[in-house]
Write a protein that holds these residues in place. Sequence first.
Motif, PDB file in Angstrom:
ATOM      1  N   THR A  91       0.830  -1.208   0.000  1.00 57.85           N
ATOM      2  CA  THR A  91       0.000   0.000   0.000  1.00 57.85           C
ATOM      3  C   THR A  91       0.860   1.252   0.000  1.00 57.85           C
ATOM      4  O   THR A  91       2.002   1.251   0.472  1.00 57.85           O
ATOM      5  N   VAL A 145     -10.084  -3.552 -10.581  1.00 56.64           N
ATOM      6  CA  VAL A 145      -9.545  -2.392  -9.869  1.00 56.64           C
ATOM      7  C   VAL A 145     -10.704  -1.640  -9.229  1.00 56.64           C
ATOM      8  O   VAL A 145     -11.667  -1.274  -9.907  1.00 56.64           O
ATOM      9  N   LEU A 147      -0.810   4.382  -8.128  1.00 56.25           N
ATOM     10  CA  LEU A 147      -1.140   2.960  -8.199  1.00 56.25           C
ATOM     11  C   LEU A 147      -0.301   2.263  -9.262  1.00 56.25           C
ATOM     12  O   LEU A 147       0.199   1.150  -9.042  1.00 56.25           O
ATOM     13  N   VAL A 206      -2.028  -2.934  -3.984  1.00 59.56           N
ATOM     14  CA  VAL A 206      -1.964  -4.044  -4.933  1.00 59.56           C
ATOM     15  C   VAL A 206      -1.787  -5.329  -4.135  1.00 59.56           C
ATOM     16  O   VAL A 206      -0.977  -5.390  -3.206  1.00 59.56           O
ATOM     17  N   ALA A 225      -6.532  -4.780  -7.147  1.00 60.68           N
ATOM     18  CA  ALA A 225      -5.921  -3.478  -6.898  1.00 60.68           C
ATOM     19  C   ALA A 225      -6.990  -2.490  -6.453  1.00 60.68           C
ATOM     20  O   ALA A 225      -8.163  -2.613  -6.820  1.00 60.68           O
ATOM     21  N   THR A 226      -6.575  -1.505  -5.664  1.00 60.81           N
ATOM     22  CA  THR A 226      -7.469  -0.449  -5.195  1.00 60.81           C
ATOM     23  C   THR A 226      -6.799   0.898  -5.414  1.00 60.81           C
ATOM     24  O   THR A 226      -5.610   1.055  -5.103  1.00 60.81           O
ATOM     25  N   CYS A 227      -7.553   1.846  -5.947  1.00 62.18           N
ATOM     26  CA  CYS A 227      -7.036   3.191  -6.185  1.00 62.18           C
ATOM     27  C   CYS A 227      -7.691   4.155  -5.203  1.00 62.18           C
ATOM     28  O   CYS A 227      -8.905   4.099  -4.976  1.00 62.18           O
ATOM     29  N   ASN A 266      -3.968   3.448  -1.955  1.00 62.44           N
ATOM     30  CA  ASN A 266      -3.595   2.711  -3.158  1.00 62.44           C
ATOM     31  C   ASN A 266      -3.000   1.385  -2.724  1.00 62.44           C
ATOM     32  O   ASN A 266      -2.136   1.345  -1.836  1.00 62.44           O
ATOM     33  N   GLN A 304      -3.784   9.873  -8.073  1.00 65.89           N
ATOM     34  CA  GLN A 304      -3.718   8.591  -7.376  1.00 65.89           C
ATOM     35  C   GLN A 304      -3.564   7.408  -8.322  1.00 65.89           C
ATOM     36  O   GLN A 304      -2.913   6.407  -7.980  1.00 65.89           O
ATOM     37  N   HIS A 305      -4.127   7.494  -9.526  1.00 65.78           N
ATOM     38  CA  HIS A 305      -3.984   6.367 -10.451  1.00 65.78           C
ATOM     39  C   HIS A 305      -2.529   6.226 -10.903  1.00 65.78           C
ATOM     40  O   HIS A 305      -2.058   5.117 -11.169  1.00 65.78           O
TER      41      HIS A 305
END
Length: 353
Positions: A147, A206, A162, A215, A185-187, A213, A158-159
Amino acid sequence: MREEALVKQLVDSDFYNEAVPIEFTRALLAQAKNYGADVTALLEAARFPFDPLTQHAQTAFVSREQYSRLCLQLIQVLGDESGGVMPDVRTPVGTTRLILLSMLNSSNLSAALRRGIEFNATCRIRQGAKVVNGLVVDAEGRDATLTYLCEDDPLEHQHSVLCNLAMWLRFSGWLIGQHIDIVSATCAGPEPELNAGLRHFFPCPVEFNGTANAVSFSARHLEAELIRNEADLRHFLKLAPYHIVIEPEPSEVSVTQRIRGILGDDFREEMPSFEDLTGLLNMSARTLRRRLEKEGTSYQRIKDNARRDAAISLLSRDGLTVSEVAERVGFSDPSAFHRSFKKWTGQSPGSYR
């Protein structure tokens, strides 16, 4: 004629399958122009045979060496190893190399990543800014999650953060000689209007507007020993932009990569059975299962990922219907392809296209 010669060089070259689509090069030059850099001087320094921004080049690709040289020249000109992706934060030239050197000689990937996180924290201190950067493993010991979040970073950046996490996992895979498959994944920001970059790094679901952020990948990779040394790193850094941004470097020691080579990219014929695979790899079933488990994967996941990657590539082409793509990746029933594709990527084939 110079462009035609370059096309012939790429087609005849062993590096053809490692060539870089021209769109990636144009994105670099557009970034350079945004920062007022002299694009002509940049191309000359990178020994480019043409200007992709001003010429209607017939060339659809450039070599991995050309792309990497252009990336490194842009970094030198901007004095920023992020290439200007994060305009409010600069990474001084040489920082990444020092972080990578700090990760070498770690006992395993877990220790290497924690060293990198600690080093990165010393380089990212900002006045009054809270930074969250960590590595956690779930209670079952199955998935690991890397993270990063800086509360000062604008939501629209933020992307990019990520994508940087995905790049770090690609380097981590090189350290251990294994492909690290990101399973989710989380943005921390909203979904961008143009998400081609996220699709490139994340052929998986995603989520957006998360608390950080993140993975996630198989925790088994953390146990892997590092197989690289400082001499390997010097060689790797020459082509690092290609292997980190475009295509991870395949490993001769990775069973996953060997299986992907056996499967190829034409799935209209039935794939080898697990028993067939043991013969092709000259391994017992027990040894193969143990090796795949050590690499955090399974034969079924490798087959699914191979079909997924082929489907994504085919969907980007004009002239093929979704049904035709389904058939080419081995699905006789289009509805079954729809279900599988949505499970793989979080989107339907039509939405992804």
